[in-house]
Design a protein around this motif. Structure first.
Motif, PDB file in Angstrom:
ATOM      1  N   ALA A  99       0.819  -1.203   0.000  1.00  0.00           N
ATOM      2  CA  ALA A  99       0.000   0.000   0.000  1.00  0.00           C
ATOM      3  C   ALA A  99       0.854   1.255   0.000  1.00  0.00           C
ATOM      4  CB  ALA A  99      -0.930   0.007   1.213  1.00  0.00           C
ATOM      5  N   ALA A 100       0.250   2.338  -0.437  1.00  0.00           N
ATOM      6  CA  ALA A 100       0.874   3.658  -0.397  1.00  0.00           C
ATOM      7  C   ALA A 100       0.023   4.568   0.462  1.00  0.00           C
ATOM      8  CB  ALA A 100       1.002   4.234  -1.807  1.00  0.00           C
ATOM      9  N   VAL A 101       0.668   5.447   1.215  1.00  0.00           N
ATOM     10  CA  VAL A 101      -0.042   6.456   1.997  1.00  0.00           C
ATOM     11  C   VAL A 101      -0.282   7.667   1.105  1.00  0.00           C
ATOM     12  CG1 VAL A 101       0.074   7.972   4.017  1.00  0.00           C
ATOM     13  CG2 VAL A 101       0.915   5.623   4.169  1.00  0.00           C
ATOM     14  N   THR A 102      -1.485   8.208   1.175  1.00  0.00           N
ATOM     15  CA  THR A 102      -1.884   9.289   0.284  1.00  0.00           C
ATOM     16  C   THR A 102      -1.786  10.650   0.976  1.00  0.00           C
ATOM     17  OG1 THR A 102      -4.203   9.133   0.951  1.00  0.00           O
ATOM     18  CG2 THR A 102      -3.491   7.757  -0.896  1.00  0.00           C
ATOM     19  N   ALA A 146      -0.578   4.327  -6.886  1.00  0.00           N
ATOM     20  CA  ALA A 146       0.363   5.413  -6.590  1.00  0.00           C
ATOM     21  C   ALA A 146       1.356   5.591  -7.732  1.00  0.00           C
ATOM     22  CB  ALA A 146       1.100   5.119  -5.285  1.00  0.00           C
ATOM     23  N   LEU A 147       1.823   4.487  -8.312  1.00  0.00           N
ATOM     24  CA  LEU A 147       2.719   4.582  -9.468  1.00  0.00           C
ATOM     25  C   LEU A 147       1.991   5.192 -10.661  1.00  0.00           C
ATOM     26  CD1 LEU A 147       5.444   3.942 -10.857  1.00  0.00           C
ATOM     27  CD2 LEU A 147       4.466   1.716 -11.469  1.00  0.00           C
ATOM     28  N   GLN A 148       0.747   4.790 -10.871  1.00  0.00           N
ATOM     29  CA  GLN A 148      -0.035   5.371 -11.967  1.00  0.00           C
ATOM     30  C   GLN A 148      -0.263   6.865 -11.753  1.00  0.00           C
ATOM     31  OE1 GLN A 148      -3.397   2.755 -11.702  1.00  0.00           O
ATOM     32  NE2 GLN A 148      -2.348   1.056 -12.725  1.00  0.00           N
ATOM     33  N   ASP A 194      -0.190  13.589  -7.103  1.00  0.00           N
ATOM     34  CA  ASP A 194      -0.015  12.933  -5.819  1.00  0.00           C
ATOM     35  C   ASP A 194      -1.086  11.849  -5.683  1.00  0.00           C
ATOM     36  OD1 ASP A 194       2.108  14.546  -4.941  1.00  0.00           O
ATOM     37  OD2 ASP A 194       0.715  16.098  -4.227  1.00  0.00           O
ATOM     38  N   PRO A 195      -0.764  10.733  -5.037  1.00  0.00           N
ATOM     39  CA  PRO A 195      -1.783   9.690  -4.851  1.00  0.00           C
ATOM     40  C   PRO A 195      -2.901  10.167  -3.932  1.00  0.00           C
ATOM     41  CG  PRO A 195       0.223   9.149  -3.642  1.00  0.00           C
ATOM     42  CD  PRO A 195       0.533  10.349  -4.485  1.00  0.00           C
ATOM     43  N   HIS A 196      -4.129   9.763  -4.251  1.00  0.00           N
ATOM     44  CA  HIS A 196      -5.309  10.168  -3.493  1.00  0.00           C
ATOM     45  C   HIS A 196      -6.189   8.944  -3.279  1.00  0.00           C
ATOM     46  CE1 HIS A 196      -9.115  12.189  -2.488  1.00  0.00           C
ATOM     47  NE2 HIS A 196      -8.393  13.248  -2.200  1.00  0.00           N
ATOM     48  N   THR A 197      -6.898   8.915  -2.160  1.00  0.00           N
ATOM     49  CA  THR A 197      -7.714   7.746  -1.850  1.00  0.00           C
ATOM     50  C   THR A 197      -8.808   7.496  -2.889  1.00  0.00           C
ATOM     51  OG1 THR A 197      -9.055   9.133  -0.375  1.00  0.00           O
ATOM     52  CG2 THR A 197      -7.307   7.831   0.632  1.00  0.00           C
TER      53      THR A 197
END
Length: 486
Positions: free
Chosen positions: A46-49, A60-62, A69-72
């Protein structure tokens, strides 16, 4: 409102995540604002957003490929397996419940309003939404209440492109069989297909493409050759975690059953002078390792039992006696202590177990999960470190006075008196180039200077060009349709 198209696979691990990442970067290069979306993912990586939740690392990579920035909202349902039959269910970034697979199967349809809520929020902010399915729509036994593939495509009224994986063989049967088994309304959503992971002369499969198009009526978009640089991108799934042979410096990593957040390994694997050796169950830890890195775990107590069952505890003690270095991150950090207790039964039945005893600390599991993007400093050299925290449990004890990171103004981590055994809760720290070089030099294994983040960005560009050269990207993006108003 945006346009959208969904990429589904004729099976698991056909390369959907990487194709979507490449398409995200290709669309961005065309000047479009684009966002990724995966309604349901299953991963312990998992990645933290930035909005304080967690999503699958593939999204997150996409997001990085999109320049975001990654978002939920990019992955509103994340399933994190804890046992062979159950998983923690994360909804819009937060822990929702822990469910057995059968229970989730009956309740997943209830989550579609929240999934669509996230989807429509993204659609209101970007030109294009590239949606990734999960598994395969051919799993018609899972169709009732589906939110991962055709169930979502129906709810969102979006077109589908189906991907087949020729590397595993039987790709004609994969695609034509999917067409045959789907109900007519689902079949009608598939507009085109493509072949992924081809090795060799793609013209040898021209007749195969013609046969698939004839049997299905779908438009052929092309054949994507094997992308040799895939290893340079963060691994999406535990299935993709493999040993990476580099130079003489060896980092040994025991493969835990519930290994989690193993992106800590990617920057080390990218070093040409480092060999990352993933040690499979039943094999001993190598005697010539410079560093044994015990990674994170979704089920720390169960994985500690697995660790002992392989005899790795004995191997680890021998490594330490030889003067070797050990680093435990998150769950691996907890294992290195004297004791782990779970009084509330968060990971299973309430229990207290003996740790590996290499750090004088103890851990108590707690209900609260800490999720944070964090800035730290490596105390030995002052090098800045960026990373994230994603864990339950509090760790205390005498070796905590030997913290070796300063995190948000507090001491983080623990170390043995001689400094050869360390642990911390900060994931992603090896992506910081200065820290990575300083840490490896500190264990007597100096490495070359490498800009890891720049390498990932360059590989995303290369992936986009790879798709442009082999896939009809214009036609694929042209199949995207307007997102209906919520």
């Amino acid at each position: 409102m945006a346009k959208a198209i969904m990429i589904q696979g004729a099976g698991s691990n056909v390369g959907k995540s990487m194709l979507v990442a490449g398409l995200c970067r290709a669309a961005r290069m065309r000047g479009l604002t684009v966002a990724p979306f995966k309604p349901q993912n299953m991963s312990n990586n998992a990645a933290v957003t930035t909005d304080g939740g967690e999503i699958g690392r593939a999204q997150a990579l996409q997001a990085l490929a999109c320049g975001l920035d990654p978002h939920t909202d990019m992955n509103p349902v994340l399933l994190k397996p804890e046992t062979d039959v159950g998983a923690q269910v994360i909804v819009q970034g937060k822990r929702f419940a822990t469910m057995k697979a059968r229970e989730y199967g009956t309740r997943k349809g209830d989550l579609i309003p929240r999934v669509l809520d996230s989807y429509h929020r993204l659609a209101g902010a970007y030109d294009l939404i590239l949606i990734e399915g999960a598994g395969s729509p051919a799993e018609i036994n899972l169709r009732a209440g589906d939110i991962a593939n055709m169930g979502f495509a129906e709810a969102a009224d979006c077109p589908v492109v189906l991907i087949g994986d020729i590397d595993r063989g039987g790709v004609i049967a994969q695609l034509v069989g999917t067409d045959v088994i789907l109900p007519p309304e689902d079949r009608a959503r598939i507009k085109a297909f493509a072949i992924n992971k081809f090795r060799g002369d793609t013209t040898l499969f021209d007749d195969g493409m013609t046969a698939i198009a004839r049997h299905t009526g779908w438009a052929p978009l092309g054949i994507v050759p094997w992308f040799a640089d895939a290893w340079k991108l963060p691994a999406e799934d535990v299935m993709d975690v493999a040993s990476r042979k580099g130079g003489a410096i060896k980092v040994a990593v025991p493969r835990l059953n519930r290994i989690a957040n193993f992106d800590d390994l990617d920057p080390l694997a990218a070093q040409p002078d480092v060999t990352v050796e993933i040690v499979e169950a039943g094999r001993p830890l190598p005697g010539d390792a410079d560093l044994v890195l015990i990674p994170g775990s979704k089920s720390t107590i169960a994985d500690l039992a697995h660790f002992r069952a392989q005899g790795w505890d004995t191997d680890l003690l021998a490594h330490v006696r030889r003067g070797g270095h050990v680093l435990g991150i998150c769950g691996g950090y907890q294992m290195l202590g004297r004791e782990i207790s779970d009084p509330d039964g968060i990971e299973g039945p309430a229990t207290r177990v003996r740790g590996l005893g290499l750090l004088d600390v103890t851990t108590v599991m707690a209900q609260h999960k800490r999720l944070a993007l964090s800035e730290a400093r490596y105390d030995a050299t002052g090098d800045p470190v960026t990373g994230y925290e994603i864990h339950i449990g509090e760790t205390v004890g005498p070796d905590r006075t030997n913290g070796w990171l300063t995190l948000d103004g507090r001491s983080e981590g623990a170390a043995s008196a001689d400094g050869r055994i360390k642990g911390c809760y900060l994931h992603g720290l090896f992506a910081s180039d200065g820290f990575r070089a300083a840490y490896m030099e500190g264990i007597g294994a100096p490495i070359q200077t490498l800009n890891y983040d720049a390498g990932v960005e360059a590989t995303l560009d290369t992936l986009a060009h790879h798709l442009e050269a082999t896939l009809d990207v214009d036609r694929l993006l042209g199949l995207a349709e307007d997102v209906p108003q919520a």
